[in-house]
Design a protein around this motif. Structure first.
Motif, PDB file in Angstrom:
ATOM      1  N   GLY A  29     141.099  53.416  37.404  1.00  0.00           N
ATOM      2  CA  GLY A  29     142.490  53.622  38.018  1.00  0.00           C
ATOM      3  C   GLY A  29     142.946  52.643  38.614  1.00  0.00           C
ATOM      4  N   GLY A  30     144.074  52.800  39.280  1.00  0.00           N
ATOM      5  CA  GLY A  30     144.715  51.640  40.254  1.00  0.00           C
ATOM      6  C   GLY A  30     145.397  50.572  39.502  1.00  0.00           C
ATOM      7  N   CYS A  31     146.052  49.742  39.860  1.00  0.00           N
ATOM      8  CA  CYS A  31     146.779  48.731  38.933  1.00  0.00           C
ATOM      9  C   CYS A  31     145.714  47.703  38.514  1.00  0.00           C
ATOM     10  N   GLN A  32     145.847  48.190  37.045  1.00  0.00           N
ATOM     11  CA  GLN A  32     145.126  47.593  36.305  1.00  0.00           C
ATOM     12  C   GLN A  32     144.949  45.910  36.442  1.00  0.00           C
ATOM     13  N   GLY A  33     146.067  45.285  36.417  1.00  0.00           N
ATOM     14  CA  GLY A  33     146.184  43.674  36.674  1.00  0.00           C
ATOM     15  C   GLY A  33     145.319  43.343  37.810  1.00  0.00           C
ATOM     16  N   ASN A  34     145.538  44.146  38.871  1.00  0.00           N
ATOM     17  CA  ASN A  34     145.139  43.569  40.245  1.00  0.00           C
ATOM     18  C   ASN A  34     143.400  43.933  40.145  1.00  0.00           C
ATOM     19  N   THR A  35     143.150  45.230  39.794  1.00  0.00           N
ATOM     20  CA  THR A  35     141.586  45.358  39.899  1.00  0.00           C
ATOM     21  C   THR A  35     140.979  44.595  38.784  1.00  0.00           C
ATOM     22  N   THR A  36     141.645  44.281  37.712  1.00  0.00           N
ATOM     23  CA  THR A  36     140.898  43.450  36.752  1.00  0.00           C
ATOM     24  C   THR A  36     140.564  42.074  37.300  1.00  0.00           C
ATOM     25  N   GLY A  37     141.587  41.567  38.155  1.00  0.00           N
ATOM     26  CA  GLY A  37     141.449  40.499  38.665  1.00  0.00           C
ATOM     27  C   GLY A  37     140.592  40.225  39.891  1.00  0.00           C
ATOM     28  N   VAL A  38     140.513  41.192  40.705  1.00  0.00           N
ATOM     29  CA  VAL A  38     139.644  41.373  41.886  1.00  0.00           C
ATOM     30  C   VAL A  38     138.197  41.238  41.133  1.00  0.00           C
ATOM     31  N   SER A  39     138.025  42.297  40.155  1.00  0.00           N
ATOM     32  CA  SER A  39     136.563  42.246  39.406  1.00  0.00           C
ATOM     33  C   SER A  39     136.045  40.770  38.987  1.00  0.00           C
ATOM     34  N   ALA A  40     137.055  40.261  38.209  1.00  0.00           N
ATOM     35  CA  ALA A  40     136.654  38.744  37.754  1.00  0.00           C
ATOM     36  C   ALA A  40     136.202  37.460  38.756  1.00  0.00           C
ATOM     37  N   LEU A  41     137.102  37.946  40.034  1.00  0.00           N
ATOM     38  CA  LEU A  41     136.926  37.018  40.907  1.00  0.00           C
ATOM     39  C   LEU A  41     135.450  37.035  41.677  1.00  0.00           C
ATOM     40  N   VAL A  42     135.144  38.622  41.921  1.00  0.00           N
ATOM     41  CA  VAL A  42     133.954  38.490  42.780  1.00  0.00           C
ATOM     42  C   VAL A  42     132.648  38.523  42.105  1.00  0.00           C
ATOM     43  N   THR A  43     132.641  38.805  40.853  1.00  0.00           N
ATOM     44  CA  THR A  43     131.458  38.750  39.863  1.00  0.00           C
ATOM     45  C   THR A  43     130.744  37.283  39.999  1.00  0.00           C
ATOM     46  N   GLY A  44     129.525  37.375  40.397  1.00  0.00           N
ATOM     47  CA  GLY A  44     128.913  36.065  40.798  1.00  0.00           C
ATOM     48  C   GLY A  44     128.669  35.719  41.976  1.00  0.00           C
ATOM     49  N   MET A  45     129.604  36.501  42.659  1.00  0.00           N
ATOM     50  CA  MET A  45     129.598  36.168  44.421  1.00  0.00           C
ATOM     51  C   MET A  45     128.518  36.912  45.108  1.00  0.00           C
ATOM     52  N   LYS A  46     127.971  36.295  46.137  1.00  0.00           N
ATOM     53  CA  LYS A  46     127.031  37.160  47.133  1.00  0.00           C
ATOM     54  C   LYS A  46     127.809  38.124  47.550  1.00  0.00           C
ATOM     55  N   VAL A  47     127.086  39.262  47.841  1.00  0.00           N
ATOM     56  CA  VAL A  47     127.584  40.643  48.534  1.00  0.00           C
ATOM     57  C   VAL A  47     128.237  40.387  49.849  1.00  0.00           C
ATOM     58  N   SER A  48     127.508  39.614  50.637  1.00  0.00           N
ATOM     59  CA  SER A  48     128.028  39.308  52.095  1.00  0.00           C
ATOM     60  C   SER A  48     129.454  38.455  51.834  1.00  0.00           C
ATOM     61  N   ASP A  49     129.488  37.719  50.992  1.00  0.00           N
ATOM     62  CA  ASP A  49     130.863  36.668  50.863  1.00  0.00           C
ATOM     63  C   ASP A  49     131.895  37.673  50.262  1.00  0.00           C
ATOM     64  N   VAL A  50     131.751  38.702  49.300  1.00  0.00           N
ATOM     65  CA  VAL A  50     132.535  39.636  48.984  1.00  0.00           C
ATOM     66  C   VAL A  50     133.002  40.490  50.169  1.00  0.00           C
ATOM     67  N   ILE A  51     132.145  41.102  51.049  1.00  0.00           N
ATOM     68  CA  ILE A  51     132.633  41.824  52.053  1.00  0.00           C
ATOM     69  C   ILE A  51     133.246  40.988  52.842  1.00  0.00           C
ATOM     70  N   ALA A  52     132.873  39.868  53.300  1.00  0.00           N
ATOM     71  CA  ALA A  52     133.763  39.092  54.293  1.00  0.00           C
ATOM     72  C   ALA A  52     135.111  38.756  53.931  1.00  0.00           C
ATOM     73  N   ARG A  53     135.353  38.528  52.595  1.00  0.00           N
ATOM     74  CA  ARG A  53     136.719  38.173  52.099  1.00  0.00           C
ATOM     75  C   ARG A  53     137.425  39.400  51.862  1.00  0.00           C
ATOM     76  N   LEU A  54     137.102  40.660  51.545  1.00  0.00           N
ATOM     77  CA  LEU A  54     137.838  41.660  51.061  1.00  0.00           C
ATOM     78  C   LEU A  54     137.999  42.707  52.271  1.00  0.00           C
ATOM     79  N   LYS A  55     137.182  42.794  53.219  1.00  0.00           N
ATOM     80  CA  LYS A  55     136.937  43.847  54.204  1.00  0.00           C
ATOM     81  C   LYS A  55     138.346  43.854  54.947  1.00  0.00           C
ATOM     82  N   GLY A  56     139.040  44.844  55.039  1.00  0.00           N
ATOM     83  CA  GLY A  56     140.154  45.130  56.019  1.00  0.00           C
ATOM     84  C   GLY A  56     141.377  44.544  55.309  1.00  0.00           C
ATOM     85  N   ILE A  57     141.431  44.263  54.052  1.00  0.00           N
ATOM     86  CA  ILE A  57     142.872  44.190  53.452  1.00  0.00           C
ATOM     87  C   ILE A  57     143.664  45.475  53.023  1.00  0.00           C
ATOM     88  N   ASP A  58     144.796  45.214  53.473  1.00  0.00           N
ATOM     89  CA  ASP A  58     145.473  46.622  53.725  1.00  0.00           C
ATOM     90  C   ASP A  58     146.695  46.612  52.499  1.00  0.00           C
TER      91      ASP A  58
END
Length: 81
Positions: A29-58
Protein backbone atom coordinates in the motif's frame (compact mmCIF):
# COMPACT_ATOMS: atom_id res chain seq x y z
CA UNK A 1 10.03 -9.33 9.31
CA UNK A 2 6.56 -7.99 8.60
CA UNK A 3 5.84 -4.68 10.32
CA UNK A 4 2.24 -3.42 10.63
CA UNK A 5 2.33 0.33 10.07
CA UNK A 6 0.40 2.92 12.06
CA UNK A 7 -0.88 6.32 10.88
CA UNK A 8 0.18 6.04 7.22
CA UNK A 9 -1.31 4.92 3.90
CA UNK A 10 0.77 1.74 3.63
CA UNK A 11 -0.55 -1.18 5.67
CA UNK A 12 2.67 -3.06 6.28
CA UNK A 13 6.36 -3.25 5.43
CA UNK A 14 8.22 -6.45 4.57
CA UNK A 15 11.86 -6.15 5.59
CA UNK A 16 14.81 -8.47 5.14
CA UNK A 17 18.10 -7.72 6.90
CA UNK A 18 21.31 -9.67 6.59
CA UNK A 19 23.81 -8.96 9.34
CA UNK A 20 23.62 -5.19 9.80
CA UNK A 21 22.60 -4.44 6.20
CA UNK A 22 19.13 -3.96 4.69
CA UNK A 23 18.72 -6.64 2.03
CA UNK A 24 15.21 -5.75 0.83
CA UNK A 25 12.18 -3.63 1.71
CA UNK A 26 8.68 -3.86 0.28
CA UNK A 27 5.79 -1.61 1.31
CA UNK A 28 2.23 -2.91 0.97
CA UNK A 29 0.00 0.00 0.00
CA UNK A 30 0.95 3.65 0.11
CA UNK A 31 2.21 5.85 -2.72
CA UNK A 32 3.83 3.30 -5.01
CA UNK A 33 6.41 5.63 -6.57
CA UNK A 34 7.57 6.99 -3.23
CA UNK A 35 7.66 3.68 -1.40
CA UNK A 36 9.43 1.96 -4.30
CA UNK A 37 11.97 4.80 -4.31
CA UNK A 38 12.58 4.56 -0.56
CA UNK A 39 13.00 0.79 -0.88
CA UNK A 40 15.54 1.14 -3.68
CA UNK A 41 17.51 3.79 -1.82
CA UNK A 42 17.82 1.91 1.48
CA UNK A 43 18.67 -1.50 -0.01
CA UNK A 44 22.32 -2.16 0.77
CA UNK A 45 22.51 0.46 3.54
CA UNK A 46 23.42 -0.27 7.14
CA UNK A 47 20.39 -0.49 9.43
CA UNK A 48 21.76 2.25 11.70
CA UNK A 49 22.19 4.62 8.74
CA UNK A 50 18.63 4.04 7.52
CA UNK A 51 17.27 4.72 11.02
CA UNK A 52 19.34 7.91 11.34
CA UNK A 53 18.21 9.26 7.95
CA UNK A 54 14.52 8.35 8.03
CA UNK A 55 13.44 8.58 11.67
CA UNK A 56 11.19 11.55 12.33
CA UNK A 57 10.17 12.32 8.74
CA UNK A 58 6.59 13.61 8.81
CA UNK A 59 3.86 13.28 6.16
CA UNK A 60 1.10 15.90 6.19
CA UNK A 61 1.25 16.59 9.92
CA UNK A 62 0.59 12.97 10.89
CA UNK A 63 3.62 12.75 13.15
CA UNK A 64 4.96 9.89 11.04
CA UNK A 65 5.41 8.80 7.42
CA UNK A 66 6.19 5.65 5.47
CA UNK A 67 9.96 6.32 5.77
CA UNK A 68 9.55 7.01 9.51
CA UNK A 69 7.59 3.77 9.91
CA UNK A 70 10.45 1.92 8.20
CA UNK A 71 12.91 3.47 10.66
CA UNK A 72 10.67 2.46 13.58
CA UNK A 73 10.42 -1.10 12.26
CA UNK A 74 14.18 -1.35 11.91
CA UNK A 75 14.67 0.03 15.43
CA UNK A 76 12.21 -2.51 16.79
CA UNK A 77 13.74 -5.46 14.96
CA UNK A 78 17.41 -4.59 14.69
CA UNK A 79 18.09 -1.31 16.52
CA UNK A 80 20.29 -2.71 19.28
CA UNK A 81 22.09 -5.35 17.25
Amino acid sequence: MVYKTKGVCSQEIHIEVEGDTVKSVQFVGGCQGNTTGVSALVTGMKVSDVIARLKGIDCRGRGTSCPDQLARALEEGWGDK
